[in-house]
Every structure is written in C-alpha cells, then in structure tokens.
Design a protein around this motif. Structure first.
Motif, PDB file in Angstrom:
ATOM      1  N   GLY A 137       0.814  -1.202   0.000  1.00  0.00           N
ATOM      2  CA  GLY A 137       0.000   0.000   0.000  1.00  0.00           C
ATOM      3  C   GLY A 137       0.850   1.257   0.000  1.00  0.00           C
ATOM      4  O   GLY A 137       1.957   1.280   0.545  1.00  0.00           O
ATOM      5  N   LEU A 138       0.332   2.312  -0.611  1.00  0.00           N
ATOM      6  CA  LEU A 138       1.009   3.608  -0.673  1.00  0.00           C
ATOM      7  C   LEU A 138       0.260   4.582   0.224  1.00  0.00           C
ATOM      8  O   LEU A 138      -0.903   4.902  -0.020  1.00  0.00           O
ATOM      9  CB  LEU A 138       1.040   4.122  -2.115  1.00  0.00           C
ATOM     10  CG  LEU A 138       1.708   3.189  -3.132  1.00  0.00           C
ATOM     11  CD1 LEU A 138       1.580   3.757  -4.539  1.00  0.00           C
ATOM     12  CD2 LEU A 138       3.170   2.959  -2.780  1.00  0.00           C
ATOM     13  N   GLU A 139       0.925   5.055   1.277  1.00  0.00           N
ATOM     14  CA  GLU A 139       0.261   5.893   2.268  1.00  0.00           C
ATOM     15  C   GLU A 139      -0.115   7.259   1.695  1.00  0.00           C
ATOM     16  O   GLU A 139       0.633   7.850   0.915  1.00  0.00           O
ATOM     17  CB  GLU A 139       1.150   6.074   3.492  1.00  0.00           C
ATOM     18  CG  GLU A 139       0.457   6.781   4.645  1.00  0.00           C
ATOM     19  CD  GLU A 139       1.259   6.727   5.935  1.00  0.00           C
ATOM     20  OE1 GLU A 139       0.712   6.286   6.955  1.00  0.00           O
ATOM     21  OE2 GLU A 139       2.440   7.127   5.899  1.00  0.00           O
ATOM     22  N   ASP A 140      -1.275   7.738   2.110  1.00  0.00           N
ATOM     23  CA  ASP A 140      -1.758   9.050   1.680  1.00  0.00           C
ATOM     24  C   ASP A 140      -1.212  10.107   2.645  1.00  0.00           C
ATOM     25  O   ASP A 140      -1.565  10.118   3.821  1.00  0.00           O
ATOM     26  CB  ASP A 140      -3.291   9.067   1.711  1.00  0.00           C
ATOM     27  CG  ASP A 140      -3.865  10.328   1.080  1.00  0.00           C
ATOM     28  OD1 ASP A 140      -3.128  11.331   0.974  1.00  0.00           O
ATOM     29  OD2 ASP A 140      -5.046  10.319   0.709  1.00  0.00           O
TER      30      ASP A 140
ATOM     31  N   ARG B 178      -3.772  11.962   4.613  1.00  0.00           N
ATOM     32  CA  ARG B 178      -4.490  11.214   5.651  1.00  0.00           C
ATOM     33  C   ARG B 178      -3.612  10.044   6.086  1.00  0.00           C
ATOM     34  O   ARG B 178      -3.846   8.897   5.699  1.00  0.00           O
ATOM     35  CB  ARG B 178      -5.835  10.710   5.124  1.00  0.00           C
ATOM     36  CG  ARG B 178      -6.839  11.822   4.797  1.00  0.00           C
ATOM     37  CD  ARG B 178      -8.143  11.241   4.294  1.00  0.00           C
ATOM     38  NE  ARG B 178      -7.957  10.479   3.059  1.00  0.00           N
ATOM     39  CZ  ARG B 178      -8.869   9.642   2.554  1.00  0.00           C
ATOM     40  NH1 ARG B 178      -9.996   9.440   3.195  1.00  0.00           N
ATOM     41  NH2 ARG B 178      -8.634   9.000   1.431  1.00  0.00           N
ATOM     42  N   PRO B 179      -2.576  10.332   6.886  1.00  0.00           N
ATOM     43  CA  PRO B 179      -1.668   9.269   7.321  1.00  0.00           C
ATOM     44  C   PRO B 179      -2.423   8.116   7.975  1.00  0.00           C
ATOM     45  O   PRO B 179      -3.370   8.320   8.732  1.00  0.00           O
ATOM     46  CB  PRO B 179      -0.764   9.989   8.336  1.00  0.00           C
ATOM     47  CG  PRO B 179      -0.786  11.419   7.908  1.00  0.00           C
ATOM     48  CD  PRO B 179      -2.185  11.650   7.408  1.00  0.00           C
ATOM     49  N   GLY B 180      -1.982   6.905   7.656  1.00  0.00           N
ATOM     50  CA  GLY B 180      -2.670   5.715   8.147  1.00  0.00           C
ATOM     51  C   GLY B 180      -3.619   5.124   7.131  1.00  0.00           C
ATOM     52  O   GLY B 180      -4.081   3.991   7.287  1.00  0.00           O
ATOM     53  N   THR B 181      -3.904   5.881   6.060  1.00  0.00           N
ATOM     54  CA  THR B 181      -4.722   5.374   4.960  1.00  0.00           C
ATOM     55  C   THR B 181      -3.855   5.329   3.701  1.00  0.00           C
ATOM     56  O   THR B 181      -2.756   5.888   3.659  1.00  0.00           O
ATOM     57  CB  THR B 181      -5.944   6.259   4.722  1.00  0.00           C
ATOM     58  OG1 THR B 181      -5.512   7.548   4.223  1.00  0.00           O
ATOM     59  CG2 THR B 181      -6.735   6.460   6.001  1.00  0.00           C
TER      60      THR B 181
ATOM     61  N   TYR C 129       5.506  14.641   6.347  1.00  0.00           N
ATOM     62  CA  TYR C 129       4.186  14.890   6.932  1.00  0.00           C
ATOM     63  C   TYR C 129       4.009  14.233   8.307  1.00  0.00           C
ATOM     64  O   TYR C 129       3.035  14.521   8.999  1.00  0.00           O
ATOM     65  CB  TYR C 129       3.076  14.418   5.985  1.00  0.00           C
ATOM     66  CG  TYR C 129       3.205  12.987   5.514  1.00  0.00           C
ATOM     67  CD1 TYR C 129       2.608  11.945   6.203  1.00  0.00           C
ATOM     68  CD2 TYR C 129       3.940  12.682   4.375  1.00  0.00           C
ATOM     69  CE1 TYR C 129       2.733  10.633   5.778  1.00  0.00           C
ATOM     70  CE2 TYR C 129       4.073  11.381   3.932  1.00  0.00           C
ATOM     71  CZ  TYR C 129       3.472  10.362   4.635  1.00  0.00           C
ATOM     72  OH  TYR C 129       3.605   9.057   4.210  1.00  0.00           O
ATOM     73  N   LEU C 130       4.917  13.374   8.721  1.00  0.00           N
ATOM     74  CA  LEU C 130       4.830  12.743  10.041  1.00  0.00           C
ATOM     75  C   LEU C 130       5.913  13.254  10.984  1.00  0.00           C
ATOM     76  O   LEU C 130       5.626  13.716  12.089  1.00  0.00           O
ATOM     77  CB  LEU C 130       4.929  11.218   9.902  1.00  0.00           C
ATOM     78  CG  LEU C 130       3.727  10.503   9.270  1.00  0.00           C
ATOM     79  CD1 LEU C 130       3.997   9.015   9.172  1.00  0.00           C
ATOM     80  CD2 LEU C 130       2.456  10.748  10.080  1.00  0.00           C
TER      81      LEU C 130
END
Length: 327
Positions: free
Chosen positions: A212-215, A218-221, A240-241
């Motif tokens: 999966g490629l994180e958004d 919206r971190p975590g999605t 972003y984190l």
C-alpha cells in the motif's frame, strides 16, 4: 521374461509440506522490523534464517548506530579533531558507499550532516527555529569532502564533526536480510523495516506482493497500491509525520545539507521502485529534496528506477511507474 505390472507402476508421488507465510517481527534500527517469508512447517532452513536475520541486524545496529555509545560511529565522532580511528574491511565498504552516494545525489545525502540534524530537533518538546549564526556554525562541521581516509583508518578533522548512516543504513540492512533469505534457500520473502521494503519472488498463492502507498494527506490510509514480484525494492520519503509546525509553517526532518534548512521543495511524498531497497531509498530522499521537476528528471536518469512525486496539488510520475500500480 515379461515384467509384472507391479514393476511397471511408477512410485507414488512424494508429498512435500506446503509452504506457509511466516512473520518475523522485532524492534531494531529505531523502528519495527518485519520479515514475511514462505516456508513449510518445521523447515530447518527457515528457522536458521530467522535467527541469522535478527543476529545480523542487531550486530549491524551495535556497530553503526549513532545512538549506541560504544558503536564505531560514536567512537569516530568522539575522536573528531583528535585522532585517526581504525576501521575494518566491512566498515571500509560502507564508507566507500558513503562516497558513492554523496556524489550520486549531488551532495543531498551527506553522511556528515548530523550537526544540522541535531540543530533541527523536531522531537523536542518545544522545537525552535535555529538562528542563521547557528546554522552557519553547524554547516562548517558538515561536508563529506572534509573526511580524511587512508587504508584501514578514518579521521574527522574538526571537533564536533560526526557521521550518521541514517540516510541509507536501514535500506542497506533491508537488502542484506533479503540476501540472507536467498542464502538460506528461501525464494519468497518481503523485508519491511519501517516501510522501507525489498521483495523476492511472490507472496504464497499470489502473483505478486502487494504494498500500500500511504496518503500524506491522511496518514494511516492509502491512496493506492503497487504489485511487486521478482527482486525489487520500494521506499518512500516525506515530511508529513516527522516534523514540527511553527508560525503556520511545517519544518520536516529531512534537512538539505547544502542549505542547512529542512527541505522545502513543495513535495509531500516521493515513492521509488528500484532494483534494491538501498537504491529506492536514496532516490526517494534525493527526489524529495530536489522537488517535482528536478526530482523526476533525477529518477528518470537512473536505469530501472520508477517513481511518483506528490505535491499538495499534483502528482508527477515516471514513464513506467503505472506498470506497478494495482487498479
């Protein structure tokens, strides 16, 4: 004499144990390390690989982590401006790699950037923006070209200089653990150290490994996923984190050693697929710092690498990246 029918009958097929997906998880390198691999129940090689993987990562961290006071990296920093430090052949190869990566990334990846990273402490309870004078003083201690080497030894000429392999060490370790799996006869494996990954083969019962490629919005999605098979590495870089915000501006953890300031290229995320995790990680960090236009040119100048760069308003991707995207 005519053979009896029983002698012509082929032997019954030998049933091999079906491989199953195993998970090995352990903390190291400042993150969670996870290895997924296919092996039959009770397989001795699989058990040997698990032990070898954990032991290798622990030894690597003990030797090269700047957070370990007894590590080689810490000893080199302690002797900065004072004395040469002996290094073995293994460390010599890593230092050679530092030289290659510094030149390849045009100075974006500088293993001597630690004084700047300490200055921009995004983990502090009350982060502050350093003064121009503080940044200038830290920059005087940064510069891979200042490092002196001779066979079996290294010297940092200025007190306060230090090395940090954080820009590539985790990715290097991912590739080595994947190689350990292959050496133990395990053809299907996914090595994931803090979302820097390397795959070999395919997931059991599937045509590929799906990642999966994180958004970043919206971190975590995830905003999508890619399918990898064979031998490929993938890594993402973003701010972003790991960042802090002050006066309405975000300051990320990725510092550009050429300016002394956190990268402000307009990118929110860079994701690269390449032959190895090391190559993917180095390219993603460099492209993130360079920005969408120059970063994409840099990616496309590296044979076999594909990538996508996200900004707040747009996406730029290399010509072949869509071949990996799962729709």
């Amino acid at each position: 004499m005519t053979p009896s029918p029983s002698r012509l009958r082929p032997p019954p097929p030998r049933l091999e144990p079906a491989p199953r997906l195993r998970r090995l998880t352990f903390p190291a390198l400042g993150t969670t390390c996870e290895v997924q691999y296919a092996a039959p129940e009770g397989d001795a090689q699989a058990s040997a690989f698990a032990g070898a993987a954990v032991a290798w990562v622990q030894a690597f961290e003990a030797k090269y982590s700047r957070f370990k006071p007894t590590s080689l990296v810490s000893r080199i920093a302690a002797e900065a401006g004072r004395a040469w430090v002996e290094v073995d052949a293994d460390a010599g190869q890593l230092l050679d790699l530092c030289d290659t990566l510094y030149r390849m990334t045009r100075g974006v990846l500088d293993p001597t950037a630690l004084p700047l990273l300490r200055l921009w402490n995004w983990k502090a309870e009350h982060p502050v923006i350093p003064s121009d004078a503080q940044i200038a003083a830290a920059r005087r201690l940064v510069g891979w070209s200042k490092v002196q080497r001779r066979p079996g030894q290294i010297f940092l000429p200025e007190p306060g200089m230090a090395l940090d392999f954080g820009g590539f060490g985790k990715e290097y370790a991912v590739d080595l653990v994947a190689q350990l799996a292959a050496d133990h006869g395990i053809p299907d494996v996914l090595v994931d150290f803090g979302h820097d990954l390397r795959v070999l083969g395919t997931a059991p019962g599937r045509p590929a490994w799906h990642i999966g490629l994180e958004d970043p919005r919206r971190p975590g999605t995830t905003w999508g996923s890619v399918a990898l098979r064979g031998s490929r590495g993938i890594a993402s870089s973003g701010d972003y984190l790991r960042c802090f915000q002050l006066n309405g501006r975000r300051y990320g953890h990725i510092v550009d050693p050429r300016t002394g300031w956190p990268a402000a290229s307009g990118c929110t995320q860079a994701t690269i697929i390449a032959a190895t995790c090391l190559q993917a990680g180095v390219l993603s960090t460099t492209a993130f710092v360079l920005g969408a236009r120059e970063g994409m040119e840099f990616i496309q100048s590296c044979p076999g690498a594909e990538g996508i760069l996200l900004t707040e308003t747009a996406r730029a991707q290399s010509r072949g990246f869509h071949h990996y995207v799962v729709t």
